[in-house]
Design a protein around this motif. Structure first.
Motif, short mmCIF file in Angstrom:
data_model
loop_
_atom_site.label_atom_id
_atom_site.label_comp_id
_atom_site.label_asym_id
_atom_site.label_seq_id
_atom_site.Cartn_x
_atom_site.Cartn_y
_atom_site.Cartn_z
N UNK A 210 0.83 -1.20 0.00
CA UNK A 210 0.00 0.00 0.00
C UNK A 210 0.87 1.26 0.00
N UNK A 211 1.90 1.26 0.84
CA UNK A 211 2.79 2.42 0.94
C UNK A 211 3.54 2.65 -0.35
N UNK A 212 3.99 1.57 -0.99
CA UNK A 212 4.75 1.69 -2.23
C UNK A 212 3.89 2.25 -3.35
N UNK A 213 2.68 1.70 -3.51
CA UNK A 213 1.79 2.16 -4.58
C UNK A 213 1.45 3.64 -4.39
N UNK A 214 1.16 4.04 -3.15
CA UNK A 214 0.84 5.43 -2.89
C UNK A 214 2.02 6.36 -3.16
N UNK A 215 3.22 5.91 -2.83
CA UNK A 215 4.40 6.76 -3.03
C UNK A 215 4.72 6.93 -4.51
N UNK A 216 4.51 5.89 -5.31
CA UNK A 216 4.73 6.03 -6.75
C UNK A 216 3.80 7.09 -7.34
N UNK A 217 2.58 7.15 -6.83
CA UNK A 217 1.66 8.20 -7.30
C UNK A 217 2.16 9.57 -6.88
N UNK A 218 2.69 9.69 -5.66
CA UNK A 218 3.24 10.97 -5.20
C UNK A 218 4.42 11.39 -6.08
N UNK A 219 5.30 10.44 -6.41
CA UNK A 219 6.45 10.75 -7.26
C UNK A 219 5.99 11.20 -8.64
N UNK A 220 4.94 10.57 -9.15
CA UNK A 220 4.43 10.96 -10.47
C UNK A 220 3.96 12.41 -10.45
N UNK A 221 3.27 12.80 -9.40
CA UNK A 221 2.82 14.19 -9.29
C UNK A 221 4.02 15.13 -9.17
N UNK A 222 5.02 14.73 -8.41
CA UNK A 222 6.20 15.59 -8.23
C UNK A 222 6.94 15.82 -9.54
N UNK A 223 6.92 14.82 -10.45
CA UNK A 223 7.62 15.00 -11.74
C UNK A 223 6.99 16.09 -12.58
N UNK A 224 5.76 16.49 -12.26
CA UNK A 224 5.12 17.59 -12.99
C UNK A 224 5.72 18.93 -12.60
N UNK A 225 6.41 18.98 -11.46
CA UNK A 225 6.89 20.26 -10.94
C UNK A 225 8.41 20.32 -10.79
N UNK A 226 9.08 19.17 -10.68
CA UNK A 226 10.51 19.19 -10.43
C UNK A 226 11.14 17.91 -10.96
N UNK A 227 12.47 17.91 -11.06
CA UNK A 227 13.19 16.70 -11.48
C UNK A 227 13.22 15.71 -10.33
N UNK A 228 13.02 14.43 -10.65
CA UNK A 228 13.03 13.36 -9.65
C UNK A 228 13.92 12.23 -10.17
#
Length: 743
Positions: A210-228
Motif C-alpha cells: 500500500x505504501x509503495x503504490x501510494x508513493x509512486x503516485x506521489x512521485x508521479x505528481x512531483x515530476x510535474x513540478x521538479x526533477x526526480x
C-alpha cells in the motif's frame, strides 16, 4: 488522534478498508507510468560555477561536455582516404540531425592526434545535444537506435553522458524487478517464522505494498513540478516494505498480546493504538525529520530520496494506524489462523534479551569499552575516503558506455572527453583580445597535469603554441559575439585528488576577464563544496529536532544526547566498512562482483547517514518508550532497562532482520552505488539493532544510573505539561455490538 483512529478502526472498519482499496487502485493508475518521467542524474549543484559554465557553453556556443562520445572503429586506419570520407560524412550526418547542437570528430577538426587511438584502430566523434536532461536521454536513445553498431562499415560504440543515462535508467528498472522478485518471497518466509502464522505474516507485506503504490503516485505528481531521480523508486520499495514490516510488527504484536490477556478485539485495538500506535506515529516523525534533512542539499538526486522517503513513511504510518487496525478488528482472534505451534510465553526475567541486558549491566564499563573500540576499528578506513561521481564505471563492465570509458582511458591518454571548460562571457570582441586569450592559454598550459589548452588563439602545450593551430579553421568554434572559451585537456582522471587540484589551480590562475570553470572534475569540486556547506545545517536540523522529540518522550536531556552519540558511532563504523569494501576493493567476489573505482559516489555518505540515522532512531523510540514506561512504574533504572529490552528486543531484532533483508536485495543490482546503498543501510540497521541496542544502550544507561532521566527544573516542568507518554489514558470508547466471530 489515536482515539479517532480507534473509533474509525472499530466503528467503520469496512468503510476504512473500502476507502483504502479505492485509493490504492487510483494511486496505482496514477503512478503506473512514473518510471518514464524519472531521470538518472541529479549529482551536480544547479547554482555552481561549473553549472554556469556548462549553461554558457550551450547558450553561446552550442557546445559543452559531449552528450555522446562515439568511438568509431577504423580497421584500415583513421587516415585511410575511404575511412576519412566515411568519418566526415558520419559527422556531417549527425550534425544535421534535429536536436543536435554540434557534432565534431577527428576528421572534421583536421586530424588532431589526441582524437585518434594510439594503436590507430579507432577515432573519436563528439555529439552535443540540445535540451534538458530528459530531452537529451530521449535524443540519445533515438540516435543509438538509428545508427546502431556500424556506419558504412565503421564499427560504432557509444559512451558519454547520454548513453550512461540511458543504460543507467534501463539497468535500474531491471534491477528493481529482480530485487522485488527476491524480497517478497524471502520476506514472507521470514515473517511466517517470526509471527508463526500465515495470516499475520501477510499483513506487513500488504501494508508495505500500500505504501509503495501510494508513493509512486506521489512521485508521479512531483515530476510535474521538479526533477526526480529514477533511483527514488529503489528507495520507495526498500523503505515501503521495511517500514511497513516495522510498524506492522509492533502493532500486530501488541494486538496479539492484548488478545492473549483476554481483551476483546475492540479493547485490544484501543490499547494497541494508545501504546504501540502512538509510538509508531512518534517513530515516523523522527524518520521523516532525518529524511527531510536531505531537502537542504542542492542536488535533486538527494532531494528525490527525501521526497520518496517522506511520502512512504507518512503512508506507512497512516496505514499502520488506520487500515491495519481495521483489518485486525475484523479478524479478531482469527489473526492467528493457520498458525504454527507457538511456544508458551516465558517470564520476562527468563527472556534472552533480559539475560543479555543483565550480563552487560553487571560489567558495563568493559563491555562499552570493547564495543566502542571494535566500532572505532571498523570506522578507521573512513578517514581515507575519496569521492567521485557515478558515471560509466558504476555500470557493469559489459555495458556499452563502460566499455567506451575503458577504451578512452586506455587508448586516449589526453582525456579529451573529460576536459575542463573555461568560459568567458561579456569579453568584448574576442578577435580584438586574441593576445589576452593567447597569454592566458599559455599560462594555463604550464599548470601541472595539463596536456594541452585549445583556444581562439590556437593550441598551447607547456606555454608554447603548437605550430599551425593559431589560424586553424577549428579555432573559430571558440569565439562568439562578446564571448570566448578555452578547453583545458587534463592528463589525469577527473575524479582523483590530482583532477580536483587541477580545478583549484585553474580557478586560482589570474585571467584577463571573468571566467567560469566547468567540466567533470569542476562539477565534483563544486558538489563537494555544496555538500559541505549544507552539511552543518542538516546535522543541526537532525540533532535539534530529534533532541526535542526524544526529550518530549523521555523527559531527559541525557538520553537524547546518548542516543545521538551512539548512532554517530555505529554509522561511522558503517561508513568505514563501505570505504574498505567499495573504495579499497575488498569482498568483491562475495558481493557478486563490481568494478572498484577507487572512490565513493559523493552523495552516498549523506544519503546513508540520513536514512540510517532515521531508522536507528526508529528503533531507539520503540526501546526507550518501553524503558520509560517501566521506569515510570517502578523507579528502578536497571530493572527498567532489562525489562524494556526484553519487551522490545525480539521485535526490534526481527524488524531489523527483515529490513536488512529488504536492503540486502539491492546487492543484486548491477549499479555499484545501489549495491553500496543496500549493504550500507543493511549493515547500519543490523549493527544498531544488535551491537548498539544489545550492548551499548544497557551499558551506558547502567553507567548513568538515575542521571539518565535528569533534566533542569524548567525542562522538567515543560515535560510534565507537554511530554508524551505511551501509557497516557484515553477516553473510554463506547462499546458497540461485535461482528460475528468476535467472542
Amino acid at each position: 488522534m489515536i482515539g479517532h483512529c480507534t473509533r474509525w478502526a472499530t466503528d467503520r472498519s469496512r468503510l476504512v478498508l473500502g476507502l483504502a482499496l479505492f485509493l490504492c487502485v487510483a494511486a496505482g493508475l496514477l503512478g503506473a507510468g512514473v518510471k518514464q518521467d524519472l531521470l538518472p542524474g541529479g549529482f551536480v549543484v544547479p547554482s555552481a560555477e561549473s553549472t554556469r559554465a556548462q549553461e554558457l557553453l550551450a547558450e553561446r556556443f552550442g557546445s559543452g561536455e559531449p552528450s555522446v562520445v562515439i568511438v568509431v572503429g577504423t580497421p584500415a586506419g583513421a587516415d585511410d582516404p575511404a575511412t576519412r570520407d566515411r568519418g566526415t560524412r558520419l559527422t556531417a550526418d549527425l550534425a544535421a540531425r534535429p536536436g543536435v547542437a554540434q557534432a565534431t570528430s577527428y576528421w572534421s577538426l583536421g586530424g588532431p592526434a589526441s582524437l585518434r587511438a594510439g594503436r590507430g584502430d579507432s577515432a573519436l566523434l563528439f555529439v552535443q545535444l540540445r535540451g534538458d536532461e530528459s530531452e537529451v536521454i530521449d535524443a540519445t536513445r533515438e540516435l543509438m537506435a538509428d545508427y546502431g553498431t556500424s556506419y558504412a562499415g565503421l564499427p560504432l560504440s557509444y559512451g558519454g553522458r547520454g548513453p550512461v543515462s540511458v543504460e543507467t535508467t534501463d539497468q535500474t528498472q531491471r534491477d528493481l524487478v529482480r530485487a522485488e522478485l527476491i524480497i517478497i518471497p524471502v520476506t514472507l518466509i521470514v515473517l511466517v517464522l517470526v509471527f508463526r502464522g500465515l495470516v499475520a505474516a501477510t499483513l506487513p507485506l500488504l501494508l508495505g505494498l500500500l505504501s509503495i503504490v501510494g508513493t509512486l503516485a506521489v512521485l508521479r505528481v512531483l515530476t510535474w513540478f521538479t526533477d526526480v531521480s529514477v533511483f527514488a523508486m529503489n528507495m520507495t520499495t526498500g523503505l515501503g516494505l521495511g517500514l511497513g514490516i516495522d510498524y506492522s510488527l509492533f502493532i500486530i504484536s501488541r494486538f496479539r498480546e492484548e488478545l492473549a490477556r483476554g481483551a476483546s478485539p475492540r479493547e485490544a485495538i484501543g490499547t494497541t493504538l494508545r501504546t504501540a500506535g502512538r509510538t509508531v506515529v512518534f517513530s515516523a516523525v523522527t524518520v521523516i525529520l532525518c529524511l527531510a534533512a536531505m531537502l537542504l542539499f542542492p542536488m535533486y538526486f538527494l532531494r528525490s530520496f527525501a521526497y520518496a522517503g517522506i511520502a512512504v513513511v507518512l503512508l506507512a504510518m497512516v496505514a499502520a494506524i488506520t487500515v491495519l487496525p481495521a483489518v485486525l478488528y475484523l479478524l479478531g482472534p482469527r489473526v492467528d489462523r493457520w498458525s504454527l505451534r507457538r511456544r508458551a510465553p516465558r517470564p520476562v526475567e527468563r527472556g534472552m534479551w533480559h539475560r543479555i541486558a543483565t550480563v552487560v549491566m553487571r560489567r558495563p564499563l568493559p563491555v562499552a569499552t570493547g564495543v566502542v573500540v571494535l566500532l572505532g576499528l571498523l570506522a578507521w578506513p573512513f578517514l581515507g575516503i575519496k569521492v567521485g561521481f557515478a558515471g560509466a564505471q558504476a555500470l557493469p563492465r559489459d555495458a556499452g558506455s563502460h566499455r567506451v570509458h575503458d577504451i578512452l582511458a586506455d587508448d586516449y591518454p589526453s582525456r579529451e572527453a573529460q576536459s575542463l571548460t573555461v568560459v568567458a562571457d561579456r569579453t568584448g570582441d574576442p578577435a580584438g583580445r586574441r593576445a589576452d586569450v593567447a597569454g592566458y592559454a599559455a599560462t594555463l598550459s604550464r599548470l601541472p597535469h595539463v596536456t594541452r589548452v585549445d583556444s581562439l588563439a590556437g593550441s598551447y602545450v607547456d606555454g608554447a603554441p603548437l605550430p599551425g593551430t593559431e589560424h586553424a579553421p577549428t579555432a573559430a568554434r571558440f569565439a562568439a559575439p562578446d564571448a570566448t572559451w578555452l578547453s583545458v585537456v587534463p592528463s589525469v582522471e577527473p575524479f582523483t585528488d590530482d583532477g580536483r587540484q587541477l580545478v583549484r589551480d585553474v580557478r586560482a590562475t589570474a585571467a584577463p576577464f571573468d571566467v567560469a570553470v566547468g567540466g567533470p572534475s569542476a562539477q565534483l569540486e563544486d558538489a563537494v563544496d555544496g555538500l559541505l556547506a549544507k552539511l552543518p545545517w542538516a546535522l543541526g536540523v537532525i540533532a535539534v529536532s530529534l533532541f526535542g522529540l526524544l526529550f518530549l518522550l523521555t523527559g531527559s536531556v541525557v538520553v537524547p544526547l546518548k542516543a545521538f552519540v551512539l548512532n554517530l558511532l555505529s554509522l561511522s563504523a558503517t561508513f568505514g566498512s563501505m570505504v574498505w569494501i567499495f573504495q579499497d576493493g575488498h569482498l568483491v567476489a562475495a558481493l557478486g562482483g563490481f568494478v572498484v573505482t577507487g572512490y565513493i559516489v559523493v552523495t552516498m555518505p549523506i544519503m546513508i547517514f540520513c536514512i540510517a540515522f532515521g531508522l536507528s532512531m526508529d528503533y531507539e523510540v520503540f526501546l526507550l518508550s518501553r524503558i520509560k514506561e517501566e521506569y515510570d512504574a517502578t523507579g528502578d533504572n536497571t530493572a527498567a532497562v532489562a525489562h524494556g529490552l526484553e519487551r522490545t528486543g525480539s521485535i526490534v531484532s526481527a524488524a531489523a532482520l527483515l529490513v536488512g533483508i529488504v536492503f540486502l536485495s539491492f546487492l543484486s543490482s548491477d549499479v555499484i552505488f545501489m549495491k553500496m546503498l543496500g549493504l550500507g543501510l543493511a549493515l547500519a540497521v543490523l549493527l544498531d539493532a544488535t551491537v548498539v541496542r544489545g550492548a551499548l544502550v544497557p551499558a551506558f544507561m547502567r553507567l548513568a544510573g538515575r542521571a539518565n532521566w535528569w533534566a533542569p527544573g524548567p525542562l522538567r516542568r515543560l515535560h510534565a505539561r507537554f511530554g508524551l507518554r505511551e501509557s497516557d489514558p484515553e477516553p473510554t470508547v463506547t462499546p458497540v455490538p461485535q461482528p460475528a466471530g468476535h467472542r
